[in-house]
Design an enzyme around this catalytic site. Structure first.
Site, mmCIF file in Angstrom:
data_model
loop_
_atom_site.group_PDB
_atom_site.id
_atom_site.type_symbol
_atom_site.label_atom_id
_atom_site.label_comp_id
_atom_site.label_asym_id
_atom_site.label_seq_id
_atom_site.Cartn_x
_atom_site.Cartn_y
_atom_site.Cartn_z
ATOM 1 N N CYS A 266 0.814 -1.211 0.000
ATOM 2 C CA CYS A 266 0.000 0.000 0.000
ATOM 3 C C CYS A 266 0.850 1.264 0.000
ATOM 4 C CB CYS A 266 -0.927 -0.010 1.210
ATOM 5 S SG CYS A 266 -0.039 0.035 2.790
ATOM 6 N N ARG B 208 12.863 -4.405 6.779
ATOM 7 C CA ARG B 208 13.330 -4.146 5.416
ATOM 8 C C ARG B 208 14.841 -4.113 5.239
ATOM 9 N NH1 ARG B 208 13.267 -0.145 1.740
ATOM 10 N NH2 ARG B 208 13.087 -1.141 -0.291
#
Lengths: 543, 457
Positions: A65, A99
């Site tokens: 998103c 990440r």
């Protein structure tokens, strides 16, 4: 074994027939839409693809998103700031250290990458509004940590109930006397992470870039769109420093608020990830006169080519000489080190479905290894990333993206400083050095298949028909691919390896790919007795 | 590592730092994977589904299949009904599941999408094929935690499938809690060994521990079947293992079919497993088989053999409430002192249960629900512990403060084994003793001076 027959690998299925087969299992409406996203590369490399449009509901997609693109990708890696997510706990939790954007604290010690901050919105906030709680959370963060700056990120429900994180940021800036700025990056905006990149670029440009003026330095550059996964940014820095080029700031791997604040004084912006950061390059050029060039530090030849471009830009014989020497030495060393791996990998086939730039970048590295790219695609890229920036004037903004703000940027009356004259600019543009990006498709082999926003179904079909020797993707696809007995390399998190950038990174990558493709474990999938024609049974024989 | 954490605590009203929980939908998605041939569906933005799939994949190292309604701004404004109908049409056409298990998100909850009426309309329009099922659970992210989401989806299974079809069968229902496929497999084994026919739901064994065969099964062979779920309405009793994750499902069966619901602690550790076995004995009327008694004896043997390494050690435990309650009891039973006990999930019940367990052994223990790892770390900085037990996020505190650390609960992102080797039951207890003992003894080996390093421990 997991590999297809030699015959199949040489010829592969007919691309046009493959495309037809892939969409056959879809409802007619879906098939029509998906056909525009699945394109065999034509002989001249000139083909059109549909990209950056909404994913069809119910289709299993790789995409995330808007919030993920803003907080997760661009803003989150800035290590010396507190990033507060305004919403229920999940959104902040899932971007907490997942990440691999590595960073090290600077001298002031401010470092928050191992922290997760959230307003942990509860039902009462949904009913009565959450701005009061957000303000209280910002005050608490300020009281506990005394950070130099705070960012606020909106999630879906925050936007729906009308909480205005941008206004709250402005108010809290005044109250606390430090920069506090909000990003209205609610998850439902746009069609993928891409909208979030744009929103993040806008915010950084408005609130951070240009905050601190320092005297210009000859070979000071910014690395744009380099997120330091597995330490990539440090390998790039090592190489540039050897050439005598200094990095003023990196957007945003190993990122620092203070360094981004002075980034506008650089003489050149080098773009690694075009998709996520091209907005910043253009805005910095318009306002401050910093030219940009598209580089790629993934791959040995690609790294050298990027260094050549930098040499061409600065046009300083001494610098050019140093760059030349570094390229000679590093290429030779890396070439020797990857040779044994190349011997075991050359000729093998690979497909890449990742990101908005990586699916292009890594093709250069696979070329170094002698591997053949048979299919590729991006998760959230736009047409310019596929077809090149020449297509930009023809792109239409659809209803899903029209609410993503385009900042209006003007020349800074005092600080705009042209780094090169018009004549040189024209020349360098014509030579393909600055202000240009040709995209992924023109560089791919004829007959390779390009798939935008690949679905689970399409991935499985591709595995079935092409049986690639390696598929590069992300965590959600990884074990699907490997359950088919096909090695998978994650190009988001590098399977916890890296760095893969630059010359040393290429060697790391070659070793990791050899391990993955030629590892012994694959040979055990079929038990030995299934490989033998007849089952001999001592017990059975007596009966 | 976590260098910005000050020792001194201030009272926080608004800022959550380093959570010990995540949001409801991931629990619902996980539970739904425990139905045979079920595709979980996330009704919200793409990011939710992407994050949950990624996170579960990191934990299980297995494919996690789920679809999304892919909301855009238009859907957020006008409602997500069109997206869900379109999604259902595509899902049944392309992926052909027997069941679609829809869970909501904070987005669809905030705009008030009414899932039952959207699903009903879809059925009336023929979007849902004959013989196929769509169930749903409301899982607003701003209420409870991922454990609540699991509980809500488990309840939905009972609520939407269970039927009374002809009187009590000789079977029981077991809601196993938000545990690993290995734990669900072990619970089924224990029930089988004790001669009880049981419907365990959800059941992710043979789904999220699928073997490498060179073929990916989109719907692996495991998962509770729809027929079994229907039959839960005819069971004699429900065991809800862990009140936070499982009680809701048992409660709905009691309300609708008057099936007695026995809420038990998660059978982690000796005491909680004994109570589980006793409860099963209450159904069968017979003692556990000898092999199981031998397992128990071996666990107690490990406990008595190694008391000197446990005795008086200060421990901190964090994680999901059902897990933490049972672990706290087990650490106490090993002779340790659980001094800090924390969950991120809200609820007073947790604090009452833990305080009860520690009333005699550690009366001044700090116990807190709706807390976070930042607060736990500050307590540890103020007064250290000898052992930290919790999910992967604990490793940063363990490293910062140099504490022996045992990974336990959800998620475990940086080690393997949890999906394959259980923590429940007597065998699970043995595994936990081995793990805890291992880190404590490694620490002693590391820190002992040369002259006192022990060959035999």
């Amino acid at each position: 074994m997991h590999q297809g027959s030699d015959e199949k690998r040489e010829h592969g299925p007919d691309p046009a027939q493959f495309v037809e087969e892939v969409v056959r299992d879809y409802p007619a409406k879906v098939a029509r839409k998906r056909l525009r996203h699945i394109v065999p590369v034509s002989p001249d490399g000139q083909c059109e693809i549909q990209a950056n449009v909404r994913t069809i509901p119910g289709i299993i997609t790789q995409r995330g998103c808007c919030y993920a693109g803003c907080k997760g990708v661009v803003i989150g890696p800035i290590a010396d700031m507190v990033h507060i997510v305004h919403g229920p706990i999940g959104c902040s939790y899932y971007t907490w250290m997942t990440r691999r954007n590595q960073a090290k604290p600077r001298e002031d010690g401010q470092y928050y990458l191992d922290y997760c901050f959230s307003t942990d919105m509860q039902e009462d906030a949904i009913v009565f509004g959450g701005e009061k709680k957000l303000k209280a959370a910002i005050r608490e963060a300020h009281e506990i940590f005394r950070p130099k700056a705070i960012s606020i990120h909106a999630t879906c429900p925050a936007g729906l109930i009308g909480d205005d994180v941008v206004r709250v940021g402005d108010e809290m800036s005044k109250e606390l006397g430090i920069p506090v700025f909000g990003f209205a990056c609610e998850g439902y905006k746009g069609v993928s992470q891409s909208a979030g990149h744009h929103i993040a670029n806008n915010g950084l440009f408005k609130h951070v870039v240009g905050r601190k003026d320092i005297p210009p330095d000859g070979y000071a550059v910014n690395m744009l769109g380099e997120y330091n996964i597995g330490g990539d940014a440090w390998e790039i820095e090592r190489i540039l420093n050897r050439c005598g080029i200094s990095i003023l700031s990196t957007f945003s791997g190993n990122g620092s608020f203070d360094e981004i604040a002075r980034s506008h004084t650089a003489n050149l912006n080098i773009i690694q990830c075009h998709r996520s950061i091209n907005y910043m390059a253009e805005m910095m050029e318009t306002k401050f006169g910093v030219p940009w060039l598209k580089g790629n530090f993934i791959g040995i030849k690609a790294t050298s080519k990027t260094l050549w471009k930098i040499a061409r830009f600065f046009e300083d014989p001494a610098l050019t000489q140093r760059i030349e020497a570094v390229i000679m030495e590093e290429e030779a060393q890396a070439g020797v080190e990857i040779a044994p791996y190349r011997g075991r990998l050359a000729g093998k086939t690979v497909a890449l479905f990742v990101g908005g730039s990586r699916a292009h970048h890594y093709q250069d590295l696979f070329k170094d290894l002698g591997m053949k790219v048979i299919a590729a695609g991006y998760e959230f890229a736009h047409r310019d990333d596929y077809e090149g920036r020449d297509v930009l004037p023809f792109l239409k903004v659809d209803a899903d993206s029209q609410n993503i703000e385009e900042l209006k940027v003007d020349k800074d009356p005092e600080r705009y400083r042209p780094r090169i004259d018009d004549e040189k600019r024209k020349r360098l543009m014509a030579e393909g050095v600055i202000s240009t990006y040709g995209g992924m498709m023109p560089e791919m082999d004829k007959g390779a298949v390009v798939i935008d926003d690949i679905s689970h179904h399409e991935l499985e079909k591709l595995i079935e028909r092409f049986k690639p020797d390696l598929i590069c993707s992300g965590i959600k696809d990884k074990y699907v691919i490997e359950k088919w007995g096909i090695p998978s390399k994650q190009l988001h998190n590098y399977d916890y390896g890296g760095p893969y950038a630059g010359y040393l990174g290429a060697v790391n990558f070659a070793r990791d790919i050899d391990m993955r493709v030629n590892g012994p474990a694959w040979g055990f999938i079929t038990p030995p007795w299934k490989k033998k024609p007849i089952l001999e049974a001592a017990f059975g024989a007596a009966a | 590592m976590l260098d910005m954490t000050p020792v001194e605590t201030i009272e926080r009203q608004a800022l959550r730092i380093n959570p010990a929980k995540t949001c409801q939908p991931i629990g619902a998605l996980y539970a739904a994977l425990g139905i045979h041939r079920c595709l979980p569906h996330s009704h919200g933005s793409q990011g939710c589904c992407s994050y949950h799939r990624s996170h579960l994949t990191r934990h299980f190292k297995e494919p996690i299949m789920a679809s999304t309604s892919s909301f855009t701004e238009g859907a957020a404004v006008f409602g997500g009904a069109a997206n869900l109908r379109q999604a259902l049409k595509n899902i049944f056409h392309i992926y052909n599941p027997d069941v679609v298990a829809v869970h909501t998100t904070c987005l669809s909850e905030t705009i008030g999408d009414d899932i039952p009426s959207i699903v009903k309309a879809a059925r009336d329009e023929g979007i849902i094929p004959e013989g196929k099922h769509v169930i749903h659970a409301n899982t607003p992210s701003y209420v409870g935690s991922h454990v609540t989401g699991f509980a809500n989806m488990a309840r939905a299974m009972a609520e939407l499938f269970a039927q009374r079809n002809g009187g009590a069968k000789d079977q029981i229902n077991v809601v196993p809690g938000f545990v690993e496929p290995s734990d669900m497999r072990e619970i089924k084994r224990i029930l089988f060994e004790m001669g009880v026919k049981a419907v365990v739901f959800p059941d992710t064994s043979d789904v999220l521990d699928a073997p490498q065969t060179g073929r990916h099964a989109f719907y692996p062979k495991g998962g509770v079947t729809v027929d079994s779920l229907i039959s839960t309405g005819d069971s004699r009793m429900t065991f809800s293992l862990g009140p936070y994750a499982s009680e809701e499902a048992g409660k709905i069966l009691r309300t609708r079919f008057e099936i007695p619901n026995k809420v038990l602690d998660l059978p982690v550790g000796i005491g909680a497993t004994d109570r589980f076995i006793e409860a099963v004995m209450g159904v069968t009327g017979t003692e556990p088989p000898e092999a199981m008694m031998d397992d128990r004896g071996r666990l107690v043997d490990m406990m008595t053999d190694n008391q000197q390494y446990f005795y008086g050690k200060r421990a901190a435990v964090f994680g999901d409430p059902d897990h933490v309650v049972s672990m706290t009891e087990f650490l106490r039973d090993l002779g340790m002192q659980p001094v800090y006990v924390v969950t991120g999930t809200p609820g007073r019940r947790f604090e009452t249960a833990v305080k009860g367990i520690l009333a005699q052994a550690v009366p001044d223990a700090k116990v807190k629900a709706f807390s976070d790892l930042f607060e736990l770390h500050q307590w540890i900085k103020k007064e250290p512990v000898d052992l930290l037990v919790g999910n992967t996020y604990g490793k940063f505190i363990a490293r910062a403060e140099d504490i022996p650390f045992v990974r336990f609960g959800f998620p475990i992102l940086d080690r393997v084994g949890h999906g394959y080797f259980p923590c429940v039951g007597y065998r699970g207890g043995m595994r936990l003793v081995e793990k805890i003992l291992g880190v404590l003894q490694d620490r002693e080996d590391r820190d002992s001076p040369d002259h006192s390093i022990e060959l035999v421990m």
